[in-house]
Structure formats: C-alpha cells, structure tokens
Design an enzyme around this catalytic site. Structure first.
Site, PDB file in Angstrom:
ATOM      1  CG  ASP A 200     -63.557   1.339 -47.686  1.00 20.06           C
ATOM      2  OD1 ASP A 200     -63.929   2.281 -48.399  1.00 20.06           O
ATOM      3  OD2 ASP A 200     -64.408   1.085 -47.018  1.00 20.06           O
ATOM      4  CD  GLU A 242     -63.068   6.379 -48.746  1.00 19.77           C
ATOM      5  OE1 GLU A 242     -63.923   6.921 -49.314  1.00 19.77           O
ATOM      6  OE2 GLU A 242     -62.983   5.438 -48.133  1.00 19.77           O
TER       7      GLU A 242
HETATM    8  C1  GLC Z   1     -65.700   4.133 -48.704  1.00 16.74           C
HETATM    9  C2  GLC Z   1     -66.372   3.758 -50.118  1.00 16.74           C
HETATM   10  C3  GLC Z   1     -67.751   3.703 -50.061  1.00 16.74           C
HETATM   11  C4  GLC Z   1     -68.292   2.531 -49.096  1.00 16.74           C
HETATM   12  C5  GLC Z   1     -67.759   2.910 -47.654  1.00 16.74           C
HETATM   13  C6  GLC Z   1     -68.062   1.808 -46.396  1.00 16.74           C
HETATM   14  O1  GLC Z   1     -66.201   5.274 -48.226  1.00 16.74           O
HETATM   15  O2  GLC Z   1     -65.701   4.365 -50.893  1.00 16.74           O
HETATM   16  O3  GLC Z   1     -68.233   3.175 -51.499  1.00 16.74           O
HETATM   17  O4  GLC Z   1     -69.574   2.508 -48.997  1.00 16.74           O
HETATM   18  O5  GLC Z   1     -66.171   3.280 -47.609  1.00 16.74           O
HETATM   19  O6  GLC Z   1     -67.090   0.906 -47.019  1.00 16.74           O
END
Ligand code: GLC
Length: 550
Positions: A200, A242
């Site tokens: 993440d 991500e």
């Molecule tokens: C990422 C996740 C999202 C979350 C954020 C904070 O962007 O995809 O769902 O709210 O991280 O952890």
C-alpha cells in the site's frame, strides 16, 4: 507455467468482510471465504489479493492496523487463516495480503506509546515536530475528508505527520528499527504461507519526511532491502505495489540491476487505467495506443498489473482536466458519483449502463493487454454500487451470491450487516447474483470463466511482448498483438458501436492456421486475415501461431 508465476496469474481482489459470512454475525469471515474457494477455482483465478486482514478500528476499511501480527477477530483467527492458505493451495490458488505499513492506526500500541512521552521507545517510530510545519495543508490524499497532513497531538505536545487521514500516523522509515520491524512482519506472513504482498502507498512509505518540504526526498533503497529480504525468505514471493506516480518515475520503483528488476516485481498500471477509461468514454482507442507507446521499458522480471476497478475510486488524476471531464460526462454524470474531484465511485457495469456487450468489450480489452489482470470481486457478475453509502463504501457492498435474503451473503438480520446489500433496481441481488448466472451458460459469469480460461491458454499475454499493430483501422478499433515463446496472439477490439471490417493481412506470413479463440459472437472463419468482420463493441482474440518450441 513459467517460474515467474505472477506474470501468468489472474488476480482476484476481495475484502473478507464483504465476501461471505459463515457464522451469521453480519461480517464476512475467513471460513466464509474458504467455502467459496471452489467458486474462485472454477472462475479460473490463480491468486487472491486480500484487502487488509489485521485488527483495526476500521475507520479506513482496515487500512488502519493496530496489530500487524494478527487477524482481525471479526474475520477469524490466525488458525483460520493458516487453513485458508492450505485450502487455497490445494486448489492451486495463491494468496497475497495487503501490507499497509506507511502508517498505523492511531490506536496502535506503538503510537499510543509514542505519543505518551518523548522518552517512549516508540517515539521515533513516527514523525514528530515541535512547531506547526508551514506545509501542513499540502499533499492531502483525501481532499475534502482531510484538511491537513500534520496534526497536533495534545498528549504528545507535538505535531505528527499523516499523509492519509488524521487517524493514520505515518511510520518513520528513516528509523532503522521501523525498517527491521516491517521486514519481520513480512517474514511472519511468508512463514505462514502467503505468496507475497500488495504494498500500500509505496511512494509514501519511502518518503523521508522533512517538515516544511512538501516534496521530501525518497529512499528507494528501502525497496531494494525489502525485496532482498522477502526473496531470501521465500524465493517466489511477489511484491505488487500501489505507486500512483507519473509513468516516467515508475522504472525506479522496479529497480534495475544488470537488466533485472531488483525492487518491486509488479506495479499497478494507473496510467493505463485512466487511459482505458478515456478510450471507453470516447469510443476511440487512441489513448490506449498512447499508453502502450508511452509505457517505460521494463527490466526483466518486472510486470504491470492491469485493472479496471479496484476497491478505491477510479482515479482520473493522471488525465488532463478536459479529458477527466469527458470521462465524468460519460460515466459519472452526477456530482454524487465523483470523489475527491479526481475520481468516480462506481463499478464498471453501472458506468457502462449495464450494457453487456460494452462490459465484455472492456474486460476482454483489459485482460488482453500486457501485464497481469486484477479483477475486483463482484465485477464478474456485473455488480453495481450503492451511492447512498459514504465515499468509497459505495463500491464495497457485500458479494451477491443468490436470491436468498441478504443476497446469500449472511444470515444475520439486515441491520447487522457490515454494509447493506444492494437490493433495489437493476443491480439488486435478485437480478444480479452468482446462483442465477451459474445456471445460465450465457451469463456474464460464464463469460468470465471462458475468457479467463482462454487467457490461461495464452501465456504470451502475460509473459510476452505486447505491441500495437500499426496498420490502417476503421475508427474505434484497436489492433494489438502479444508475442512470446509460446506463439503469437492478435487482438481486435471495437470500442465503437458501428460494425466494421478489418484487414490484418499483414500478419498472414506469420500465421499458421489462425483461429478465433475468444469472440463476442460467431464470426466467419478467420481465413486470410484480410476481411475480418467485427461488430460494434465486438472483439476477436485470434491465435495467429503457436510454438511448442519452448
Ligand atoms: C491506499 C488504499 C486506500 C487506503 C489508503 C490508505 O491508497 O488503496 O484504500 O485508504 O491507501 O492506506
């Protein structure tokens, strides 16, 4: 399948708490998921990505953990989780979990200790500053829901940094102890048997936050360290991250050592996601062609993860304002469908007006493009969203299994459900559910099964090289090819509504008995590839030649 399993995987993303509730408390759980593994196996999924499973106050759907070494008791126990890994493994399905370590919940014992005293051993695990930093109203990820990135903590008598919500204090990655702890967390889950992690918020993890500097430096070496560590513990583990940054910044996330990726194995292709939305909205493949052309060259072993929908809003921030407005106009006409000024909080089927042909076209296109496809639960049956729910919850409603009460998701009274099931309109569970589609060989679910099986017979899509076939095409049509050691596939996708005829005869010299392997309807035989009919929203996946020379 090659050694690099992730290049030929089909990833299915789900949140355990909205998938299947086995004990009737209204919350989906691990045992419920175990009971649905056969469903996933039949669908053809080879890897499940679980949204956060750790104990959490759930103020951000689990992306706010209070204990990285455990499973949220709402979902089950560690024992249940080990059983899940075993049962999934029996079916040839791998499991990866969300690793959310940019921040913790403010309820995490580390933060509680850190705030309690400057002498706490955990004080330096977070990012503190005495004076209000001048850039504290910059860099918010959730504008509108969050108005600062530094907040004052009265107990600590200091300001702490939080890139996301206020209740998600950032961990301090310049602290060696934090880095070691994160590695220990990965070891723990690898030891239990997960096949890797969805990382993440990667760009923020490696941020070396300097108060007052909204553009703080990044320490990419941590990604190298993490990769080495993970690979040492489990050679075939994968890091899927991500990192929603500009495409020219992506190669450094993959890393390159002598031509091979030495940081992250996979990155979600956010740029392609935005361009796919634009292409679908315009009924014009040009944005996808641009995306294929602009894709940075990847080192060996690096791979894209493609997606149409995930658990967040569709993020259109990489498009220009004008392009974004085109997508909004087509797919999110109401203000209530937008989020953070940059995205759409809808599922794909509803964005495409529940038009079956358009939905198939969109997913056939995604799954045929380079990279590993990631599918969000419920998309395979064409679920919709509930816009009466807050923010991203609109697209996080329970899986619709059957006509039974609560869509067969849970036997709890409706008011006890983790989130209401969609029970009205065209996307209500009585119209859209697995049981109904299971019985119907023409259903969207049956189509997804067929499409995924076809993909699994075409490893060149995931492991080969994808390129645009640059020959004259009727408007709306994208032609691309995938070449790998197992052969060549050609793909035609008509993003427009007009029936057309396509000439792909330039491929004829390479062709060895070309045949359609996936189409939207029965077309006349491929023949000499010179006059291929293609309906509006039609698609043809053509095997051009096959090589057994591998
Ligand atoms: C990422 C996740 C999202 C979350 C954020 C904070 O962007 O995809 O769902 O709210 O991280 O952890």
């Amino acid at each position: 399948m090659g050694d690099r399993w992730y290049q030929e995987a089909v990833v299915y993303c789900l949140d355990i708490d909205t998938f299947e509730d086995s004990d009737g408390d209204g919350v989906g759980d691990i045992r419920g998921l175990i009971g649905r593994l056969d469903y996933l196996a039949r669908l053809g999924v080879t890897c499940i990505w679980l949204n956060p499973i750790h104990p959490s106050p759930n103020k951000d759907d689990g992306y706010d953990a209070t204990d990285f070494y455990n499973v949220d008791p709402r979902l089950g126990t560690l024992g249940d989780f080990a059983e899940l890994l075993h049962q999934a493994g029996n079916r040839g399905i791998r499991v990866i979990i969300d690793l959310v370590v940019n921040h913790t919940s403010d309820q995490h014992p580390w933060f509680q200790s850190a705030r309690s005293s400057p002498d706490s051993p955990y004080r330096d695990w977070y990012v503190w500053v005495e004076e209000a930093p001048p850039d504290r109203h910059q860099g918010m990820v959730f504008p509108g829901e969050q108005n600062e990135t530094w907040s004052y903590d009265r107990t600590a008598k200091a300001w702490y940094y939080h890139r996301f919500y206020k209740f998600q204090p950032d961990l301090n990655f310049s602290n060696r102890k934090v880095r070691d702890e994160i590695k220990k967390i990965t070891s723990f889950w690898l030891q239990l048997g997960v096949s890797g992690f969805r990382i993440d918020a990667a760009p923020f993890i490696i941020e070396l936050t300097e108060p007052g500097n909204p553009d703080s430096p990044k320490d990419f070496e941590f990604l190298t360290e993490l990769r080495q560590h993970v690979q040492w513990r489990r050679a075939d583990a994968v890091l899927l991250a991500e990192a929603n940054v500009e495409p020219d910044q992506l190669p450094v996330y993959f890393g390159d050592s002598g031509g091979s990726a030495n940081r992250l194995h996979m990155l979600f292709d956010f740029m392609l996601n935005g361009r796919l939305m634009l292409a679908l909205a315009r009924q014009d493949p040009e944005p996808v062609i641009d995306a294929l052309r602009d894709t940075p060259r990847l080192p060996a072993g690096a791979q894209w993860a493609t997606f149409l929908r995930n658990h967040d809003e569709i993020d259109l921030s990489r498009l220009t304002a004008e392009q974004r407005n085109e997508v909004f106009a087509q797919f999110g006409p109401d203000e209530n469908m937008h989020l953070y000024g940059r995205g759409i909080r809808r599922r794909l089927a509803s964005m495409l007006g529940n038009d079956r042909r358009h939905i198939e076209l969109a997913y056939a296109l995604q799954f045929s493009l380079r990279g590993t496809p990631v599918l969000r639960y419920g998309e395979e049956i064409g679920m919709g969203e509930d816009l009466s729910l807050r923010g991203r919850e609109a697209i996080r409603t329970p899986m619709q299994w059957s006509y039974k009460e609560n869509a067969g998701f849970s036997s709890a009274p409706a008011e006890k459900l983790v989130r209401p099931v969609i029970d009205k309109g065209d996307f209500g569970y009585e119209k859209v559910n697995v049981t109904a589609q299971r019985r119907d060989p023409r259903s969207l679910l049956a189509w997804f099964e067929r499409m995924i099986r076809t993909l699994r017979e075409a490893p060149e899509i995931g492991s080969g090289t994808t390129s645009h076939i640059d020959v004259p095409m009727p408007p709306g049509v994208l032609a691309h090819r995938a070449d790998g050691p197992t052969g060549t596939m050609a793909f035609l996708h008509n993003l427009g509504t007009e029936d057309v005829e396509v000439d792909l005869s330039t491929l004829q010299p390479e062709a060895d008995l070309p045949i359609d392997v996936l189409t939207d309807r029965n077309y006349p035989e491929v023949g000499k590839l010179d006059s291929l009919k293609l309906a509006g929203y039609g698609y043809r996946w053509i095997r051009v030649c096959r090589s057994t020379d591998v």
